[in-house]
Scaffold this motif. Structure first.
Motif, PDB file in Angstrom:
ATOM      1  N   SER A 260     -13.945   1.617 -16.651  1.00  0.00           N
ATOM      2  CA  SER A 260     -12.907   2.454 -17.270  1.00  0.00           C
ATOM      3  C   SER A 260     -12.049   1.601 -18.191  1.00  0.00           C
ATOM      4  O   SER A 260     -11.658   2.048 -19.273  1.00  0.00           O
ATOM      5  CB  SER A 260     -12.075   3.196 -16.225  1.00  0.00           C
ATOM      6  OG  SER A 260     -11.365   2.306 -15.413  1.00  0.00           O
TER       7      SER A 260
ATOM      8  N   PHE B 236      -3.984  12.272 -15.418  1.00  0.00           N
ATOM      9  CA  PHE B 236      -4.310  11.166 -16.325  1.00  0.00           C
ATOM     10  C   PHE B 236      -3.087  10.798 -17.165  1.00  0.00           C
ATOM     11  O   PHE B 236      -2.683  11.543 -18.052  1.00  0.00           O
ATOM     12  CB  PHE B 236      -5.476  11.565 -17.224  1.00  0.00           C
ATOM     13  CG  PHE B 236      -5.980  10.456 -18.111  1.00  0.00           C
ATOM     14  CD1 PHE B 236      -6.289   9.208 -17.587  1.00  0.00           C
ATOM     15  CD2 PHE B 236      -6.154  10.655 -19.474  1.00  0.00           C
ATOM     16  CE1 PHE B 236      -6.762   8.181 -18.404  1.00  0.00           C
ATOM     17  CE2 PHE B 236      -6.637   9.643 -20.297  1.00  0.00           C
ATOM     18  CZ  PHE B 236      -6.926   8.401 -19.753  1.00  0.00           C
TER      19      PHE B 236
ATOM     20  N   VAL C 260      -2.914   2.481 -16.639  1.00  0.00           N
ATOM     21  CA  VAL C 260      -3.335   3.824 -16.230  1.00  0.00           C
ATOM     22  C   VAL C 260      -2.682   4.131 -14.885  1.00  0.00           C
ATOM     23  O   VAL C 260      -2.769   3.313 -13.947  1.00  0.00           O
ATOM     24  CB  VAL C 260      -4.875   3.901 -16.107  1.00  0.00           C
ATOM     25  CG1 VAL C 260      -5.318   5.300 -15.676  1.00  0.00           C
ATOM     26  CG2 VAL C 260      -5.537   3.507 -17.428  1.00  0.00           C
TER      27      VAL C 260
ATOM     28  N   LYS D 164      -1.848   5.226 -11.243  1.00  0.00           N
ATOM     29  CA  LYS D 164      -2.699   5.250 -10.048  1.00  0.00           C
ATOM     30  C   LYS D 164      -2.676   6.619  -9.397  1.00  0.00           C
ATOM     31  O   LYS D 164      -1.710   7.368  -9.523  1.00  0.00           O
ATOM     32  CB  LYS D 164      -2.183   4.227  -9.039  1.00  0.00           C
ATOM     33  CG  LYS D 164      -2.337   2.798  -9.487  1.00  0.00           C
ATOM     34  CD  LYS D 164      -1.768   1.895  -8.407  1.00  0.00           C
ATOM     35  CE  LYS D 164      -1.352   0.566  -9.010  1.00  0.00           C
ATOM     36  NZ  LYS D 164      -0.718  -0.314  -8.052  1.00  0.00           N
ATOM     37  N   GLY D 165      -3.742   6.902  -8.660  1.00  0.00           N
ATOM     38  CA  GLY D 165      -3.787   8.118  -7.848  1.00  0.00           C
ATOM     39  C   GLY D 165      -3.601   7.751  -6.392  1.00  0.00           C
ATOM     40  O   GLY D 165      -2.926   6.757  -6.085  1.00  0.00           O
TER      41      GLY D 165
ATOM     42  N   THR E  75     -11.370   3.729  -2.978  1.00  0.00           N
ATOM     43  CA  THR E  75     -12.691   3.797  -3.616  1.00  0.00           C
ATOM     44  C   THR E  75     -13.679   4.470  -2.665  1.00  0.00           C
ATOM     45  O   THR E  75     -14.511   5.293  -3.080  1.00  0.00           O
ATOM     46  CB  THR E  75     -13.167   2.375  -3.985  1.00  0.00           C
ATOM     47  OG1 THR E  75     -12.127   1.757  -4.725  1.00  0.00           O
ATOM     48  CG2 THR E  75     -14.427   2.404  -4.812  1.00  0.00           C
TER      49      THR E  75
ATOM     50  N   ILE F  42     -11.225  14.230 -15.485  1.00  0.00           N
ATOM     51  CA  ILE F  42     -10.808  13.258 -14.471  1.00  0.00           C
ATOM     52  C   ILE F  42     -10.241  14.052 -13.296  1.00  0.00           C
ATOM     53  O   ILE F  42      -9.200  14.705 -13.414  1.00  0.00           O
ATOM     54  CB  ILE F  42      -9.756  12.274 -15.035  1.00  0.00           C
ATOM     55  CG1 ILE F  42     -10.394  11.399 -16.113  1.00  0.00           C
ATOM     56  CG2 ILE F  42      -9.176  11.392 -13.916  1.00  0.00           C
ATOM     57  CD1 ILE F  42      -9.424  10.495 -16.848  1.00  0.00           C
TER      58      ILE F  42
ATOM     59  N   VAL G 160      -8.404   9.903  -8.934  1.00  0.00           N
ATOM     60  CA  VAL G 160      -7.963   8.604  -9.446  1.00  0.00           C
ATOM     61  C   VAL G 160      -7.682   7.682  -8.267  1.00  0.00           C
ATOM     62  O   VAL G 160      -7.051   8.086  -7.282  1.00  0.00           O
ATOM     63  CB  VAL G 160      -6.685   8.768 -10.318  1.00  0.00           C
ATOM     64  CG1 VAL G 160      -6.207   7.423 -10.847  1.00  0.00           C
ATOM     65  CG2 VAL G 160      -6.945   9.721 -11.474  1.00  0.00           C
TER      66      VAL G 160
ATOM     67  N   SER H 125      -5.525  -0.808  -8.457  1.00  0.00           N
ATOM     68  CA  SER H 125      -5.788  -1.111  -9.869  1.00  0.00           C
ATOM     69  C   SER H 125      -6.209  -2.557 -10.050  1.00  0.00           C
ATOM     70  O   SER H 125      -5.903  -3.407  -9.220  1.00  0.00           O
ATOM     71  CB  SER H 125      -4.528  -0.894 -10.694  1.00  0.00           C
ATOM     72  OG  SER H 125      -4.334   0.463 -10.930  1.00  0.00           O
TER      73      SER H 125
ATOM     74  N   THR I 159      -6.102  -0.653 -14.650  1.00  0.00           N
ATOM     75  CA  THR I 159      -6.605   0.681 -14.320  1.00  0.00           C
ATOM     76  C   THR I 159      -7.217   0.751 -12.929  1.00  0.00           C
ATOM     77  O   THR I 159      -7.847  -0.207 -12.481  1.00  0.00           O
ATOM     78  CB  THR I 159      -7.651   1.149 -15.375  1.00  0.00           C
ATOM     79  OG1 THR I 159      -8.237   2.389 -14.963  1.00  0.00           O
ATOM     80  CG2 THR I 159      -8.762   0.140 -15.554  1.00  0.00           C
TER      81      THR I 159
ATOM     82  N   ILE J 258     -11.674   5.730 -11.786  1.00  0.00           N
ATOM     83  CA  ILE J 258     -11.448   7.150 -12.077  1.00  0.00           C
ATOM     84  C   ILE J 258     -12.760   7.908 -11.925  1.00  0.00           C
ATOM     85  O   ILE J 258     -13.836   7.338 -12.127  1.00  0.00           O
ATOM     86  CB  ILE J 258     -10.869   7.378 -13.503  1.00  0.00           C
ATOM     87  CG1 ILE J 258     -11.787   6.771 -14.574  1.00  0.00           C
ATOM     88  CG2 ILE J 258      -9.465   6.831 -13.615  1.00  0.00           C
ATOM     89  CD1 ILE J 258     -11.327   7.057 -15.997  1.00  0.00           C
ATOM     90  N   ARG J 259     -12.655   9.168 -11.523  1.00  0.00           N
ATOM     91  CA  ARG J 259     -13.886   9.966 -11.409  1.00  0.00           C
ATOM     92  C   ARG J 259     -13.916  11.056 -12.468  1.00  0.00           C
ATOM     93  O   ARG J 259     -12.953  11.786 -12.657  1.00  0.00           O
ATOM     94  CB  ARG J 259     -14.009  10.614 -10.030  1.00  0.00           C
ATOM     95  CG  ARG J 259     -15.380  11.289  -9.871  1.00  0.00           C
ATOM     96  CD  ARG J 259     -15.594  11.846  -8.485  1.00  0.00           C
ATOM     97  NE  ARG J 259     -14.782  13.039  -8.257  1.00  0.00           N
ATOM     98  CZ  ARG J 259     -14.769  13.696  -7.100  1.00  0.00           C
ATOM     99  NH1 ARG J 259     -15.491  13.264  -6.068  1.00  0.00           N
ATOM    100  NH2 ARG J 259     -14.006  14.767  -6.967  1.00  0.00           N
TER     101      ARG J 259
END
Lengths: 450, 464
Positions: free
Chosen positions: A237, A274, A352, A354-355, A359, A421, A424, A428, A436, A439-440
């Motif tokens: 990403s 995003f 970017v 974060k969510g 992972t 997206i 997330v 990072s 970043t 991201i999916r």
């Protein structure tokens, strides 16, 4: 700092003698040390001294730029004369509204690490060999190639508005390309780290990551062409977003209608989750700086907020053309500034948002799809389309990371990519100037070779 | 410069080096960028410097300075020798650099009009002319870029085998990019011309057309569609054949990559890696090409390399180090981007040799496939054995007829499989695109090319 500072003041005098011009001057004094390992063996240690002077001149908006390597006054005279004659040879440009005026600059922390400046060659070699040992610690590893580079620079920036700024900068880079073999199968694992400070912990993490990904690639599987969800590792990403966002919001491309994001300011171009900042104030990040390549104070700003395009990135020229303030995105090249090219627009550090997923959760939730770790393809910024080779990718099956995918491609429109997206990550890393998480993308075209 | 160079080599030896070499340069260069009828940047480079390398028993030291005074250069020589010992102390692999012939030569590249003799206003006028020519093609051309580059320099290469090669070098390049817009879609076209030589390179009849060609391509692409993903029989044009030659096998044939254990071609010498139709050559000795050089950046005379001979891997490209370690004669493929970088093994003019089939016959025999035209960029990971290229344009071929135009097609393949699919090679050989090849952070001027070729089962990636 006195040498670059005094030389910069002297150069101002040289250029002022031509009279009636707008100009800026950059004087740099840089040195770098590198160490290189080839196939597990220490190969080369190097030391590079690189100093120079850059002179940029505008005559009624018509630009000229010349540089000389070294600090010899005769060469500075020559560079100044060339820059002036070029500016005078060009056509006046009414869109040029002038260079930045002197403002109060907040000097940022985390730009200069003294321990980099004092690092000795044998210490650099020992650090690299620590990484090499970690990377090679598996009987399937047939070769470890690795490198380490540290750089130290001092710059002095002056302009015809009386702006006078100095800054010290350091950088640290390590990488490893580790090769695993098993019979006829061969695969390489790549990783790297980059910072403004000496990060000893990265020797272990980069070495281990390169080793693990090389070994993992020994078991490969072909897949069929189809539409699949794609989880993008921060490395993938980061690489794609540096171009897709960083390049797409470059005001120069936008104003000339060469970017797919031209005319989209304020529009929804991505999913709610995003958000992207351009932030030159992050401590120790390689794009951080107190002022930009033209002396505009550095500034954190939102580029994409909850999927809405908030800002383009400007230097003084594009900002003047749009009658707005520069966003401070004039770049002088590398982490440690270079005198060799005229300033141009670039992002500083993209961050970017974060969510909240790990992972593992992203992979489990995907069920069946693709985990893309590495691609080195550039999106087409005119059409806003991306198609690339999945240089390293894994099949996601039954919510688990499976075999390495043998020879496959991925393609998607960039606005579709941002809009799809749907997950997330919460961890990072910095990759290609972009901080970043993973991201999916809910669906992209995957071209398989089965 | 020559006296300082030889004194520095002596000093490196006295400081403990077994072998030493250096590259010393003094050059002037110009880059002009014109955007939409205005000067964007005019850059002049005034540069000089020296990079000196010392070797001790498997370890290299390298030191760079950008002052050519004898005191500073001697200091760099001493530093290089010291760094070589630092490397040697930790090196596991021991080797020597075998003595190579001592060349004492002066090579002057052909140049009719020295770039430094041309006023900057003329160069700017030329770039403005290209800009105007793009704008004149079609009103849908909405933005234009022209880039002009020249280089004029003297390079001294010296080493402790007694070589002293002085090269007076010129090269000149111009490129055009045009963006066209219609119905909310933007497309880009580009074209370039470049060669070793002076200002005459950009004043040729061929050069005069690059603006119009770039603009015409952007206009053509306006009615293209995204390419479908999948496996296809592909006919590659001269440029794409060149990129295949360069990326798919050229890089994996660089001996330093092989010694680093990072090439899938390690141990493949003498084995079949392509169909019999394929002969792959790298040849820096071809005059009037952007990849030309007579002596490499280590002072070794350049030679033609046959890398694949009728499908069989027959050779590698070497530097002084790799030839010493692999027990073969040095063959002049060591190149450095500039004085500030050490030489590594590089390609020059890389191509697939011509066959005897007519181009039209290649296309006529395709039932369902793609014609791939032009090359934007490509890259390879020789250790993973995967490569990819992005083309300018692609066209569907159905029963031998060329049809739908596509954009942004990427081709990917595996080094060890790619050239096994080459079924026919045409007779229309062209050495095409001048450009720069990147490796280990260094750029080298190169060209590539070949005839049209037909390849079965190529993986095409796209959005559709």
């Amino acid at each position: 700092m006195s040498t670059v500072s005094e030389l910069a003041d002297l150069t101002v005098g040289i250029v002022e003698r031509f009279g009636g011009l707008t100009f800026d001057i950059l004087v740099t004094q840089n040195r770098a040390a590198t160490a290189e390992v080839e196939k597990g063996s220490m190969k080369q240690a190097a030391s590079v001294m690189d100093s120079g002077v850059a002179v940029r001149v505008f005559d009624r908006g018509s630009p000229g730029f010349a540089y000389c390597s070294g600090h010899a006054v005769a060469d500075i005279d020559k560079a100044a004369e060339l820059a002036v004659s070029q500016a005078r040879a060009g056509v006046p440009d009414p869109d040029f509204k002038g260079l930045p005026v002197a403002e109060n600059v907040t000097f940022r922390q985390g730009l200069y690490d003294k321990s980099i400046a004092s690092l000795q060659p044998d210490e650099a070699v020992d650090m690299l060999l620590t990484l090499t040992d970690v990377a090679g610690d598996d009987k399937r590893i047939s070769s470890v190639n690795a490198g380490l580079m540290v750089a130290v620079g001092e710059v002095a920036l002056r302009n015809s508005n009386g702006l006078s700024l100095n800054q010290g900068m350091t950088s640290f880079d390590v990488f490893s390309e580790t090769v695993a073999r098993d019979g006829d199968m061969m695969f390489s694992g790549l990783d790297y780290a980059s910072s403004r400070r000496l990060e000893r912990s990265s020797l272990e993490t980069v070495g281990r990551s390169a080793r693990e990904h090389a070994v993992r690639g020994l078991v490969q599987k072909k897949i069929e062409t189809g539409d699949l969800p794609v989880v993008m590792d921060p490395l993938a990403s980061g690489y794609v977003l540096a171009q897709a966002v960083g390049g797409g919001v470059n005001a120069e491309s936008v104003q000339r209608k060469r970017s797919y994001l031209s005319g989209k300011l304020g529009e929804k171009i991505g999913a709610e989750g995003f958000s992207v900042l351009d932030d030159p104030t992050v401590e120790w990040a390689v794009g951080s700086t107190s002022f930009d390549g033209e002396g505009t104070p550095s500034l954190k700003k939102s580029v994409i907020e909850s999927g809405v395009l908030k800002s383009y990135l400007h230097d003084s020229y594009t900002a003047g053309k749009d009658s707005i303030e520069s966003t401070g995105n004039s770049s002088r090249g590398d982490a440690v500034w270079s005198y060799r090219s005229p300033p141009s627009i670039s992002f500083s550090n993209l961050v970017v948002a974060k969510g909240d997923a790990t992972t593992e959760e992203m992979i489990r939730d995907t069920g069946r799809g693709v985990y893309l770790r590495l691609t080195f393809d550039n999106p087409n910024l005119a059409t806003g389309e991306f198609s690339g080779l999945m240089m390293e990718s894994y099949l996601i099956e039954h919510g688990e990371l499976g075999d390495t995918i043998r020879q496959a491609t991925v393609g998607i429109g960039l606005v579709d990519m941002f809009s799809r997206i749907d997950m997330v990550g919460k961890e990072s890393r910095s990759a290609f100037g972009v901080d970043t998480p993973a991201i999916r993308i809910s669906s992209a075209k995957v071209g398989g070779s089965a | 410069m020559e006296d300082v160079a030889e004194a520095a080599i002596d000093h490196a030896l006295r400081s403990g080096a077994e072998f030493a070499d250096l590259r010393m340069e003094s050059f002037l260069g110009t880059v002009i960028v014109v955007m939409d009828g205005m000067t964007k940047t005019i850059t002049t480079m005034v540069e000089r410097g020296c990079g000196i390398r010392a070797f001790v028993d498997g370890g290299w030291g390298f030191a760079v300075c950008n002052d050519l005074g004898i005191g500073v250069v001697r200091e760099a020589a001493e530093k290089a020798a010291k760094l070589a010992r630092v490397s040697r102390d930790k090196a596991k692999v021991r080797f020597k650099i075998d003595e190579a012939p001592s060349n004492r030569k002066k090579d002057v590249y052909p140049c009719r009009v020295q770039p430094s003799s041309v006023p900057v206003s003329d160069k700017l006028g030329l770039a403005m002319g290209f800009d105007k020519s793009m704008g004149s093609v079609d009103e849908r051309v909405v933005s234009r870029n022209t880039r002009y580059e020249d280089y004029e320099g003297k390079r001294v290469v010296a080493n402790s085998f007694g070589s002293l090669v002085v090269t007076d070098e010129w090269w000149t390049l111009a490129s055009c990019s045009a963006w066209a817009r219609a119905d909310g879609i933007v497309q880009r076209g580009h074209e370039s011309v470049g060669n070793v030589g002076g200002y005459e390179v950009v004043q040729s009849g061929e050069a005069a057309e690059i603006g119009v060609k770039a603009a015409a391509q952007a206009i053509r692409l306006l009615d293209s569609k995204p390419v479908p993903a999948g496996k296809f029989t592909c006919v590659l044009d001269n440029r794409m054949t060149g990129m295949l030659a360069h990326e798919a096998l050229g890089h994996a044939c660089e001996a330093d990559t092989v010694l680093a254990g990072a090439s899938v071609l390690e141990g493949m010498q003498g084995k079949r890696v392509a169909t019999e139709a394929v002969t792959l050559v790298d040849d820096p000795t071809i005059a009037n090409t952007f990849g030309y050089f007579a002596y490499d950046w280590e002072g070794v005379k350049s030679t033609r390399h046959t890398l694949i001979d009728k499908g069989v891997l027959s050779g590698l490209m070497h530097s002084l180090e790799t030839s010493s370690r692999m027990g073969v004669p040095a063959d002049g493929a060591g190149r450095a981007e500039s004085y500030s970088t050490p030489p590594i093994v590089r390609m020059s003019n890389t191509f697939i040799a011509a066959g005897d089939v007519k181009k039209n016959e290649l296309i006529e025999e395709v039932r369902d496939g793609m014609l791939i035209v032009g090359a934007q960029y490509g890259y390879v990971d020789p250790a993973k054995g995967q490569f990819m290229f992005k083309c300018d344009e692609a066209y569907r071929i159905v029963r031998g007829e060329i049809g739908q135009r596509y954009r942004d097609a990427i081709l990917s393949g595996l080094v060890l499989e790619a050239l096994h699919g080459v079924t026919d090679v045409a007779d229309d050989f062209v050495l095409t695109d001048p450009g720069y090849c990147g490796k280990s952070g260094q750029d080298a001027r190169t060209t590539d090319g070949g005839p049209h070729i037909r390849v079965e089962n190529m993986l095409v990636g796209g959005l559709a």
